[in-house]
Design a protein around this motif. Structure first.
Motif, PDB file in Angstrom:
ATOM      1  N   PHE A 142       0.840  -1.206   0.000  1.00  0.00           N
ATOM      2  CA  PHE A 142       0.000   0.000   0.000  1.00  0.00           C
ATOM      3  C   PHE A 142       0.874   1.256   0.000  1.00  0.00           C
ATOM      4  N   GLN A 143       0.575   2.149  -0.957  1.00  0.00           N
ATOM      5  CA  GLN A 143       1.246   3.443  -1.043  1.00  0.00           C
ATOM      6  C   GLN A 143       0.168   4.532  -1.169  1.00  0.00           C
ATOM      7  N   PRO A 144       0.028   5.389  -0.178  1.00  0.00           N
ATOM      8  CA  PRO A 144      -1.073   6.377  -0.164  1.00  0.00           C
ATOM      9  C   PRO A 144      -1.101   7.263  -1.402  1.00  0.00           C
ATOM     10  N   LEU A 145       0.051   7.731  -1.887  1.00  0.00           N
ATOM     11  CA  LEU A 145       0.071   8.608  -3.064  1.00  0.00           C
ATOM     12  C   LEU A 145      -0.415   7.885  -4.309  1.00  0.00           C
ATOM     13  N   VAL A 146       0.127   6.686  -4.522  1.00  0.00           N
ATOM     14  CA  VAL A 146      -0.261   5.928  -5.712  1.00  0.00           C
ATOM     15  C   VAL A 146      -1.728   5.521  -5.623  1.00  0.00           C
ATOM     16  N   TYR A 147      -2.182   5.143  -4.402  1.00  0.00           N
ATOM     17  CA  TYR A 147      -3.587   4.775  -4.227  1.00  0.00           C
ATOM     18  C   TYR A 147      -4.501   5.949  -4.594  1.00  0.00           C
ATOM     19  N   THR A 148      -4.135   7.156  -4.135  1.00  0.00           N
ATOM     20  CA  THR A 148      -4.958   8.349  -4.433  1.00  0.00           C
ATOM     21  C   THR A 148      -4.989   8.623  -5.931  1.00  0.00           C
ATOM     22  N   LEU A 149      -3.838   8.514  -6.587  1.00  0.00           N
ATOM     23  CA  LEU A 149      -3.797   8.732  -8.039  1.00  0.00           C
ATOM     24  C   LEU A 149      -4.606   7.684  -8.772  1.00  0.00           C
ATOM     25  N   ASP A 150      -4.588   6.453  -8.262  1.00  0.00           N
ATOM     26  CA  ASP A 150      -5.370   5.385  -8.898  1.00  0.00           C
ATOM     27  C   ASP A 150      -6.863   5.683  -8.827  1.00  0.00           C
ATOM     28  N   LEU A 151      -7.296   6.350  -7.746  1.00  0.00           N
ATOM     29  CA  LEU A 151      -8.706   6.723  -7.633  1.00  0.00           C
ATOM     30  C   LEU A 151      -9.061   7.891  -8.564  1.00  0.00           C
ATOM     31  N   LEU A 152      -8.155   8.863  -8.711  1.00  0.00           N
ATOM     32  CA  LEU A 152      -8.445  10.070  -9.482  1.00  0.00           C
ATOM     33  C   LEU A 152      -8.353   9.858 -10.986  1.00  0.00           C
ATOM     34  N   ILE A 153      -7.534   8.897 -11.419  1.00  0.00           N
ATOM     35  CA  ILE A 153      -7.357   8.675 -12.859  1.00  0.00           C
ATOM     36  C   ILE A 153      -8.292   7.562 -13.284  1.00  0.00           C
ATOM     37  N   PRO A 154      -9.365   7.879 -14.039  1.00  0.00           N
ATOM     38  CA  PRO A 154     -10.363   6.855 -14.366  1.00  0.00           C
ATOM     39  C   PRO A 154      -9.934   5.903 -15.476  1.00  0.00           C
ATOM     40  N   ILE A 155      -8.900   6.265 -16.207  1.00  0.00           N
ATOM     41  CA  ILE A 155      -8.466   5.442 -17.339  1.00  0.00           C
ATOM     42  C   ILE A 155      -7.256   4.615 -16.911  1.00  0.00           C
ATOM     43  N   GLY A 156      -7.282   3.300 -17.214  1.00  0.00           N
ATOM     44  CA  GLY A 156      -6.173   2.424 -16.832  1.00  0.00           C
ATOM     45  C   GLY A 156      -6.258   2.052 -15.360  1.00  0.00           C
ATOM     46  N   GLY A 157      -5.158   1.729 -14.717  1.00  0.00           N
ATOM     47  CA  GLY A 157      -5.130   1.377 -13.311  1.00  0.00           C
ATOM     48  C   GLY A 157      -3.706   1.215 -12.835  1.00  0.00           C
ATOM     49  N   LEU A 158      -3.504   1.534 -11.579  1.00  0.00           N
ATOM     50  CA  LEU A 158      -2.167   1.419 -10.984  1.00  0.00           C
ATOM     51  C   LEU A 158      -2.088   0.254 -10.007  1.00  0.00           C
TER      52      LEU A 158
END
Length: 518
Positions: free
Chosen positions: A460-476
């Motif tokens: 778990f990485q809080p920054l990457v998790y937040t970006l994964d929620l905000l970017i609707p295309i693709g996935g991290l």
């Protein structure tokens, strides 16, 4: 048929000198005795009958070979009616400082130069006449004559469908028809220009519908008065002219109407006063569908009524602080350049502080919402190399349009405005993404989520998790691996997903709109 013996002494003198074209001057030389306003009191020694003038002009006294005959008369009281309707006249008519008892008719006549200067004439009818030379009414007072078979409106001077190969000189003239047409000249063709300056006064409508004025119309300092709440002082609809000069104190108390007028050079109202109809609701200036190269509206003071420029096309627009009233109709108005006059200095209207705000207030004077004035203004800014100002104008257009939409569409418009400025401020999306990223990183980093499947997936990485929620295309790979047992944090995750979709959709819609319009 007149006989020489029946003529009075002044008439005989006029008869004798006619073949040589010499002038008969009956003036006394005393200013008080020669006032034309008192001409009705002049006695027999200064009286000439109209029938004598008509007879001479129609060939009653032949001109010897080698001589040029002309009727030239000054300081006379002319009794009776000069009726030359339909006549062919081969001699010029020069009348100066004379008082006419009745109106003059040249309807349908073919004649040479006609000059009735500094005289008092109760109506001049020259409709359908052809004048090979000029028509000169310098300093004359022409009053409305009686209603005739040719005109059902009271008209002081009628030049309807007349053709004057030289100019028409009305400088210093006064045309008086308060209840009708001071000048009725629809279809007039004058090759040498129409001059109505130097103190020209018209009480009644000046009517020049469809006139052809290759020599131009010059009304510097003219005073036009048309009573009534919807009075038209000047009607120049569908006319064709080389230039229109309404300057140097030109004043119109009534509508000036140039609907559909085509001008190959300039239209100027520099220093003019446009008062509009007295107490009425008609426009002060109506230029709908007008075409001109140079349009100068640097007025002496603000018009009292609206200015209508709908559908007009000009290459250069000049204005100043007095040009625009509270209501300005701009829908369809096209211009190539704007120059502004400030403190007597004319300069480009772009690049100075407050330029955009000033132009936005200008557009705001147009009633209702129309996109064209905004798009035209933005196009002008882009052409001048001020792309940032153009985007400000287009953003204002969207905000104005939003006020005309239904509540749901207005709400969506507010969201587009706040997030990306309708695509004209895309940097706003970056700010929102940064704020939401910081919010999510700090909030999620202070708590521990639960794995969807134990021992699987990335750390778990809080920054990457937040970006994964905000970017609707693709996935991290973060939001599919971790979930929250806390209802508050789970709702925050849902909100970030929703904001991510909104921001992405807003950016795509806004940028697409900006690319299409720009």
């Amino acid at each position: 048929m007149l006989s020489y013996d029946e003529l009075t002494p002044p008439e005989r003198e006029l008869w004798d000198v006619f073949p040589e074209g010499r002038r008969v001057d009956l003036r006394s030389g005393v200013a008080e005795d020669d006032r034309v306003a008192d001409g009705g009191e002049w006695g027999a020694g200064r009286t000439v009958r109209a029938e004598v003038i008509v007879a001479l002009l129609l060939g009653a006294h032949s001109v010897q070979p080698g001589a040029v005959g002309a009727l030239a008369l000054a300081g006379a009281r002319i009794t009776g009616r000069i009726n030359l309707a339909g006549a062919r006249i081969d001699h010029p008519l020069w009348i100066e400082d004379c008082w006419f008892e009745q109106d003059v008719s040249l309807f349908g006549a073919e004649t040479r130069t006609v000059a009735l200067t500094r005289s008092r004439v109760p109506g001049l009818e020259a409709g359908s006449a052809r004048i090979e030379g000029r028509l000169d009414l310098l300093g004359s007072i022409v009053e409305a004559g009686p209603v005739s078979a040719f005109h059902r409106e009271l008209s002081a001077l009628s030049l309807t469908h007349a053709h004057v190969t030289g100019g028409v000189n009305l400088n210093k003239a006064r045309l008086l028809a308060p209840e009708g047409w001071a000048l009725s000249a629809g279809g007039l063709v004058t090759d040498g220009g129409l001059f109505c300056g130097g103190g020209f006064v018209a009480h009644g409508e000046v009517r020049l519908l469809g006139a052809q004025l290759p020599g131009g119309l010059f009304m510097q300092g003219a005073q036009l008065e048309r009573p009534g709440p919807r009075g038209v002082a000047l009607a120049l609809d569908n006319a064709v002219a080389s230039t229109l000069e309404f300057s140097r104190g030109f004043t119109a108390n009534g509508t000036v109407r140039l609907r559909g007028t085509r001008v190959s050079d300039n239209v100027t109202f520099q220093g003019a006063v446009l008062n509009g109809p007295p107490g009425g609701d008609g426009p002060a200036l109506l230029c709908a569908l007008m075409q001109a190269v140079d349009f100068d509206l640097t007025l002496a003071r603000q018009p009292s009524q609206a200015v209508d420029l709908r559908g007009a096309q000009v290459s250069y627009l000049h204005d100043n602080e007095h040009s625009w009233p509270q209501t300005v109709e701009l829908d369809g108005f096209v211009y190539g350049s704007i120059k502004v006059t400030v403190a007597g200095e004319r300069r480009e209207a772009v690049g100075w502080p407050g330029s955009v705000a000033h132009r936005m207030r200008w557009i705001g004077r147009s009633p209702g919402y129309s996109p064209q004035p905004y798009e035209q203004l933005a196009s002008w800014y882009r052409t001048a190399g001020h792309d940032d100002d153009a985007r400000r104008v287009l953003l204002a257009k969207q905000r104005h349009r939003r006020r005309t939409l239904r509540p749901a569409a207005r709400a969506w418009g507010h969201l587009l405005d706040v997030t990306v400025g309708y695509g004209y401020r895309p940097w706003l999306a970056g700010i929102w993404l940064l704020v939401l990223t910081l919010l999510g990183t700090l909030t999620f980093g202070a708590h521990s989520p639960t794995r969807v499947q134990a021992g699987e997936g990335p750390r778990f990485q809080p920054l990457v998790y937040t970006l994964d929620l905000l970017i609707p295309i693709g996935g991290l790979g973060q939001r599919t691996t971790w979930y929250w047992t806390s209802g508050t944090l789970q709702w925050l995750a849902y909100l970030l997903i929703a904001f991510g979709w909104v921001l992405t959709t807003a950016v795509i819609a806004g940028v697409t709109r900006a690319l299409q319009k720009n």
